[in-house]
Design a protein around this motif. Structure first.
Motif, PDB file in Angstrom:
ATOM      1  N   VAL A  94      -5.560  -4.266   4.610  1.00 17.63           N
ATOM      2  CA  VAL A  94      -5.933  -2.126   4.892  1.00 17.63           C
ATOM      3  C   VAL A  94      -5.381  -1.818   6.567  1.00 17.63           C
ATOM      4  CG1 VAL A  94      -7.494  -0.838   4.497  1.00 17.63           C
ATOM      5  CG2 VAL A  94      -7.674  -2.223   3.248  1.00 17.63           C
ATOM      6  N   PHE A  95      -5.727  -2.471   7.312  1.00 16.58           N
ATOM      7  CA  PHE A  95      -4.613  -2.621   8.221  1.00 16.58           C
ATOM      8  C   PHE A  95      -3.428  -2.005   8.324  1.00 16.58           C
ATOM      9  CE2 PHE A  95      -3.459  -2.204  12.268  1.00 16.58           C
ATOM     10  CZ  PHE A  95      -4.318  -1.060  13.217  1.00 16.58           C
ATOM     11  N   ASN A  96      -3.014  -3.011   7.638  1.00 18.85           N
ATOM     12  CA  ASN A  96      -1.383  -3.370   7.648  1.00 18.85           C
ATOM     13  C   ASN A  96      -0.981  -1.998   6.717  1.00 18.85           C
ATOM     14  OD1 ASN A  96      -1.478  -5.204   9.220  1.00 18.85           O
ATOM     15  ND2 ASN A  96      -1.328  -7.366   7.536  1.00 18.85           N
ATOM     16  N   THR A  97      -1.667  -2.014   5.782  1.00 19.59           N
ATOM     17  CA  THR A  97      -1.005  -0.761   5.226  1.00 19.59           C
ATOM     18  C   THR A  97      -1.191   0.609   5.622  1.00 19.59           C
ATOM     19  OG1 THR A  97      -3.535   0.142   3.613  1.00 19.59           O
ATOM     20  CG2 THR A  97      -1.976  -1.727   2.852  1.00 19.59           C
ATOM     21  N   PHE A 131      -0.445  -1.779  -4.401  1.00 17.46           N
ATOM     22  CA  PHE A 131       0.444  -2.451  -4.350  1.00 17.46           C
ATOM     23  C   PHE A 131       0.063  -2.394  -3.560  1.00 17.46           C
ATOM     24  CE2 PHE A 131       4.806  -3.683  -4.882  1.00 17.46           C
ATOM     25  CZ  PHE A 131       4.829  -4.365  -6.239  1.00 17.46           C
ATOM     26  N   GLY A 132       0.911  -1.881  -1.937  1.00 19.96           N
ATOM     27  CA  GLY A 132       1.121  -2.505  -1.304  1.00 19.96           C
ATOM     28  C   GLY A 132      -0.005  -2.989   0.143  1.00 19.96           C
ATOM     29  N   LEU A 133      -0.859  -2.757  -0.484  1.00 18.63           N
ATOM     30  CA  LEU A 133      -2.445  -4.039  -0.160  1.00 18.63           C
ATOM     31  C   LEU A 133      -1.715  -5.124  -0.867  1.00 18.63           C
ATOM     32  CD1 LEU A 133      -4.909  -3.471   1.004  1.00 18.63           C
ATOM     33  CD2 LEU A 133      -6.179  -3.855  -1.328  1.00 18.63           C
ATOM     34  N   GLY A 138       5.819  -7.459   2.487  1.00 16.19           N
ATOM     35  CA  GLY A 138       6.827  -6.147   2.142  1.00 16.19           C
ATOM     36  C   GLY A 138       8.317  -6.590   0.795  1.00 16.19           C
ATOM     37  N   ASP A 139       7.876  -8.116   0.434  1.00 13.83           N
ATOM     38  CA  ASP A 139       9.680  -7.774  -0.133  1.00 13.83           C
ATOM     39  C   ASP A 139       9.378  -7.238  -1.781  1.00 13.83           C
ATOM     40  OD1 ASP A 139       7.724  -9.238  -1.730  1.00 13.83           O
ATOM     41  OD2 ASP A 139       8.946 -11.272  -1.736  1.00 13.83           O
TER      42      ASP A 139
END
Length: 218
Positions: A94-97, A131-133, A138-139
C-alpha cells in the motif's frame, strides 16, 4: 524551561490552526517539518470536506509530527488496524502506491489524495488504484506471482479473523489465485491488464458493491 515549552506549544497550535484554518501563516514550515498546503487547496483537490480534512490532519500529525511518514512508521500505523494478523507486507504494498518522493517518505497531501481516490473516487479510480497495488514492478501488467504475493499478504493481515479461519495463509492464497487468475486473464497470455481487470470486475456485482464500502464516513 516553562517559557520554552509554552513557546513550543504556541508554535504547534499556530501551525495547526493556520494550516487547517486556511491562513498563509499556518503554511510556514517550523524547523525541519513539512509544510502542508492550505485547507482550502486540499478541500478543492480532494473529495473531503474542510471538517473531514481537519480530523484526518489531526490524526496524521499525532502519528507523524514531522508532517512526513516513512515506510516503517506507516507499517506501525497500519498494524494498529489489523492486530489479529501480520499487516507489514500488505502495508508495504500500500505504501508503494503512495510513495512519490526519492526520500521514500509521503506527505500529508499525498496521503490525503490517495485516501480520497480510494474512499471517495469513482469505480474507475478505485480499480486503477487496485491495479497499481497488484502491479508490483510497475510494468503495467499483473502477473500470477504478483497477484499471489499481494493476496498472500492480505491473508496474513486478516489472520484469525478470516471465515473460516485459515491455518496456512499462503496455501489458501495460491488456491484463491489459481481459481480466479485464469478468469481475469481473458486472452490467456499469462498476465492481466488494466482493461482485463475492469472487464472482469464489471461483471461481478458483489465486488462492485464492495468497492462502495471503501467510502469513509468521518
Amino acid at each position: 524551561m516553562k517559557a520554552r515549552k509554552s513557546r513550543e506549544k504556541k508554535g504547534e497550535l499556530e501551525e495547526l490552526g493556520g494550516v487547517l484554518g486556511g491562513s498563509t501563516a499556518g503554511a510556514l514550515a517550523l524547523g525541519g517539518r513539512h509544510k502542508p498546503e492550505e485547507l482550502s487547496t486540499l478541500a478543492a483537490n480532494t473529495r473531503f470536506s474542510r471538517k473531514e480534512i481537519q480530523l484526518i490532519y489531526r490524526g496524521f500529525k499525532q502519528e507523524c509530527p514531522t508532517g512526513l511518514v516513512d515506510e516503517e512508521a506507516f507499517k506501525q500505523i497500519f498494524s494498529q488496524f489489523f492486530p489479529q494478523g501480520d499487516a507489514s507486507q500488505y502495508a508495504h504494498y500500500v505504501f508503494n502506491t503512495m510513495k512519490r518522493k526519492p526520500s521514500g517518505k509521503i506527505s500529508f497531501e499525498e496521503f490525503l489524495t490517495i485516501l480520497s481516490k480510494v474512499s471517495r473516487g469513482s469505480v474507475e479510480e478505485k480499480l486503477q488504484w487496485i491495479f497499481g497495488l497488484y502491479d508490483l514492478d510497475g510494468d503495467g501488467l499483473i502477473s500470477k506471482e504478483e497477484m499471489l504475493d499481494v493476496v498472500g499478504s492480505i491473508y496474513e493481515m486478516l489472520g484469525r479473523y478470516t471465515q473460516p479461519q485459515i491455518v496456512e495463509p499462503h496455501l489458501a492464497a495460491r488456491e484463491h489465485v489459481d481459481r480466479i487468475f485464469h478468469l481475469m486473464d481473458a486472452n490467456k497470455d499469462g498476465v492481466v491488464t488494466i482493461e482485463e481487470l475492469v472487464q472482469w470486475c464489471s461483471k461481478d456485482e458483489q465486488l462492485l458493491r464492495s468497492l462502495d464500502t471503501l467510502d469513509t464516513v468521518l
